[in-house]
Design a protein around this motif. Structure first.
Motif, PDB file in Angstrom:
ATOM      1  N   SER A  75      -2.468  -7.401 -17.091  1.00 12.43           N
ATOM      2  CA  SER A  75      -1.826  -7.221 -15.802  1.00 12.43           C
ATOM      3  C   SER A  75      -2.757  -7.832 -14.758  1.00 12.43           C
ATOM      4  O   SER A  75      -3.790  -7.272 -14.425  1.00 12.43           O
ATOM      5  CB  SER A  75      -1.615  -5.727 -15.546  1.00 12.43           C
ATOM      6  N   THR A  76      -2.395  -9.006 -14.271  1.00 13.46           N
ATOM      7  CA  THR A  76      -3.288  -9.804 -13.435  1.00 13.46           C
ATOM      8  C   THR A  76      -2.708 -10.004 -12.043  1.00 13.46           C
ATOM      9  O   THR A  76      -1.534 -10.346 -11.894  1.00 13.46           O
ATOM     10  CB  THR A  76      -3.513 -11.190 -14.097  1.00 13.46           C
ATOM     11  N   ALA A 130      -4.788  -1.369  -0.964  1.00  8.45           N
ATOM     12  CA  ALA A 130      -4.438  -2.210  -2.120  1.00  8.45           C
ATOM     13  C   ALA A 130      -5.396  -1.951  -3.279  1.00  8.45           C
ATOM     14  O   ALA A 130      -4.974  -1.804  -4.424  1.00  8.45           O
ATOM     15  CB  ALA A 130      -4.442  -3.686  -1.731  1.00  8.45           C
ATOM     16  N   TRP A 131      -6.693  -1.891  -2.974  1.00  6.73           N
ATOM     17  CA  TRP A 131      -7.671  -1.646  -4.033  1.00  6.73           C
ATOM     18  C   TRP A 131      -7.464  -0.256  -4.632  1.00  6.73           C
ATOM     19  O   TRP A 131      -7.498  -0.096  -5.844  1.00  6.73           O
ATOM     20  CB  TRP A 131      -9.089  -1.792  -3.483  1.00  6.73           C
ATOM     21  N   LEU A 132      -7.226   0.750  -3.777  1.00  5.02           N
ATOM     22  CA  LEU A 132      -6.994   2.108  -4.282  1.00  5.02           C
ATOM     23  C   LEU A 132      -5.724   2.182  -5.123  1.00  5.02           C
ATOM     24  O   LEU A 132      -5.707   2.816  -6.181  1.00  5.02           O
ATOM     25  CB  LEU A 132      -6.913   3.097  -3.118  1.00  5.02           C
ATOM     26  N   GLN A 136      -5.478   3.295  -8.976  1.00  2.00           N
ATOM     27  CA  GLN A 136      -4.690   4.474  -9.335  1.00  2.00           C
ATOM     28  C   GLN A 136      -3.511   4.154 -10.245  1.00  2.00           C
ATOM     29  O   GLN A 136      -3.235   4.896 -11.185  1.00  2.00           O
ATOM     30  CB  GLN A 136      -4.193   5.172  -8.068  1.00  2.00           C
ATOM     31  N   ILE A 137      -2.773   3.070  -9.938  1.00  2.00           N
ATOM     32  CA  ILE A 137      -1.540   2.817 -10.697  1.00  2.00           C
ATOM     33  C   ILE A 137      -1.486   1.441 -11.354  1.00  2.00           C
ATOM     34  O   ILE A 137      -0.498   1.103 -11.996  1.00  2.00           O
ATOM     35  CB  ILE A 137      -0.290   3.024  -9.809  1.00  2.00           C
ATOM     36  N   ASN A 139      -1.368  -1.469  -9.837  1.00  2.00           N
ATOM     37  CA  ASN A 139      -0.621  -2.438  -9.028  1.00  2.00           C
ATOM     38  C   ASN A 139      -1.110  -2.281  -7.585  1.00  2.00           C
ATOM     39  O   ASN A 139      -1.089  -1.168  -7.049  1.00  2.00           O
ATOM     40  CB  ASN A 139       0.877  -2.147  -9.122  1.00  2.00           C
ATOM     41  N   PRO A 140      -1.531  -3.370  -6.927  1.00  2.00           N
ATOM     42  CA  PRO A 140      -2.080  -3.247  -5.578  1.00  2.00           C
ATOM     43  C   PRO A 140      -1.049  -3.077  -4.461  1.00  2.00           C
ATOM     44  O   PRO A 140      -1.416  -2.838  -3.313  1.00  2.00           O
ATOM     45  CB  PRO A 140      -2.845  -4.571  -5.393  1.00  2.00           C
ATOM     46  N   THR A 141       0.228  -3.155  -4.771  1.00  2.00           N
ATOM     47  CA  THR A 141       1.251  -2.998  -3.735  1.00  2.00           C
ATOM     48  C   THR A 141       1.199  -1.587  -3.161  1.00  2.00           C
ATOM     49  O   THR A 141       1.018  -0.614  -3.895  1.00  2.00           O
ATOM     50  CB  THR A 141       2.652  -3.283  -4.306  1.00  2.00           C
ATOM     51  N   HIS A 142       1.372  -1.493  -1.852  1.00  2.00           N
ATOM     52  CA  HIS A 142       1.486  -0.203  -1.183  1.00  2.00           C
ATOM     53  C   HIS A 142       2.468  -0.370  -0.026  1.00  2.00           C
ATOM     54  O   HIS A 142       2.877  -1.496   0.288  1.00  2.00           O
ATOM     55  CB  HIS A 142       0.115   0.335  -0.736  1.00  2.00           C
ATOM     56  N   PRO A 143       2.882   0.702   0.617  1.00  2.24           N
ATOM     57  CA  PRO A 143       3.976   0.631   1.593  1.00  2.24           C
ATOM     58  C   PRO A 143       3.774  -0.291   2.804  1.00  2.24           C
ATOM     59  O   PRO A 143       4.749  -0.757   3.371  1.00  2.24           O
ATOM     60  CB  PRO A 143       4.139   2.087   2.056  1.00  2.24           C
ATOM     61  N   ARG A 144       2.530  -0.580   3.199  1.00  3.86           N
ATOM     62  CA  ARG A 144       2.334  -1.391   4.406  1.00  3.86           C
ATOM     63  C   ARG A 144       2.242  -2.890   4.157  1.00  3.86           C
ATOM     64  O   ARG A 144       2.048  -3.664   5.094  1.00  3.86           O
ATOM     65  CB  ARG A 144       1.090  -0.927   5.157  1.00  3.86           C
TER      66      ARG A 144
END
Length: 168
Positions: A75-76, A130-132, A136-137, A139-144
């Motif tokens: 997963s890159t 993104a790093w967190l 955690q999951i 995938n660096p995607t987050h809501p913002r």
């Protein structure tokens, strides 16, 4: 490099010919000049030399590594940190390692190097989240930020981290 002030097209060509076959030097310089001009970036001989060296020493090896990881089924995710350092009127550009103060939230301690504007704080929050998220999951995607796709061939999606985060 004090020679940056006197680097001209001929000396640029000679420098590039030391790292690539001579018949490729002109084509490489021309390609970098057109690409930089197409996005409104400066294209002095020094700017071109820095861009060519960045491509050769950092970007191309990183893309090759990401491609091998993707081929192996990992997963890159790839990114390019495009935030430009304000130091010395932007002379350093988006230099190697500049993302570190944003990752660790220390950019306000180095305002002349990393910046301390509202945009710098927003970028730091986006980078940290993104790093967190990646830790955690996976995938660096987050809501913002927009969705950050995996790096896969042949598309080679790369997430650009700047005051306007986006995929290229």
């Amino acid at each position: 490099d004090a020679r940056r002030l006197t680097l001209d097209d001929e000396s640029l060509r000679k420098r590039v010919e030391r790292i690539v076959p001579p018949d490729s030097a002109i084509r490489i310089i021309h390609t970098y000049r057109e690409l930089r001009a197409s996005r409104g970036a400066p294209a002095t001989p020094w700017d071109l030399w820095c861009a060519i060296q960045t491509g050769r020493l950092i970007r191309v090896p990183a893309v090759r590594f990401a491609a091998e990881c993707a081929r192996a089924g990992c997963s890159t995710y790839a990114y390019q940190f495009d935030w430009e350092s304000p130091f010395a009127d932007g002379t350093l550009g988006a230099c190697h390692g500049l993302e570190q103060p944003f990752v660790f939230g220390t950019h306000p301690l180095l305002p002349e190097f990393a910046g301390a504007s509202r945009e710098a704080f927003e970028l730091a929050e986006n980078v940290q989240d993104a790093w967190l998220s990646f830790v955690q999951i996976g995938n660096p995607t987050h809501p913002r930020i927009p969705p950050w796709p995996r790096f896969a061939l042949p598309r080679r999606a790369t997430f650009l981290l700047d005051d306007g985060c986006r995929v290229k």
